[in-house]
Write an enzyme that holds these catalytic residues in place. Structure first.
Site, short mmCIF file in Angstrom:
data_model
loop_
_atom_site.label_atom_id
_atom_site.label_comp_id
_atom_site.label_asym_id
_atom_site.label_seq_id
_atom_site.Cartn_x
_atom_site.Cartn_y
_atom_site.Cartn_z
N CYS A 1 0.09 3.53 2.67
CA CYS A 1 0.50 3.24 3.83
C CYS A 1 1.57 3.06 3.97
CB CYS A 1 0.75 1.43 3.82
SG CYS A 1 -1.22 1.11 3.84
N CYS B 1 0.61 -1.08 0.10
CA CYS B 1 -0.22 0.22 0.36
C CYS B 1 0.72 1.56 -0.38
CB CYS B 1 -1.01 -0.11 1.24
SG CYS B 1 -1.66 1.87 1.70
#
Length: 98
Positions: free
Chosen positions: A26, A23
């Site tokens: 993230c 991600c």
């Protein structure tokens, strides 16, 4: 799961970061969380949970997108947000509950 609950119950403020290695947001959030932790010190505990390695936990907390941040105060959820959050917003939310 018991240790997760123990941490949430024992620490007054706990920020749980549900994330994944693949991600992009993230990965962008990780240094922001480090800065938040550096600024707040012992006032805040941060737990990072990889949803791919902990699918049961992610499912229990109904995490449908990453990053998802959940803030607990004295064992109770007080805030939840999905998506990348800027440092000033995280500090504002955390300080409003401390």
């Amino acid at each position: 799961m018991a240790s997760f609950n123990d941490i949430i119950q024992k620490n007054s403020l706990v920020l749980v970061d549900f994330s994944a290695t693949w991600c992009g947001p993230c990965q962008m959030l990780a240094p922001i969380l480090k800065e938040v932790k550096d600024e707040l010190g012992d006032k805040l505990s941060i737990i990072k949970i990889d949803i791919d390695k902990n699918q049961a936990v992610a499912s229990k907390f109904q995490v449908q997108g990453v990053p998802t941040l959940i803030l607990y105060k004295d064992g109770n959820q007080v805030w939840r947000q999905s998506g990348l959050q800027p440092k000033h917003e995280l500090l504002r939310v955390i300080n409003s509950h401390s």
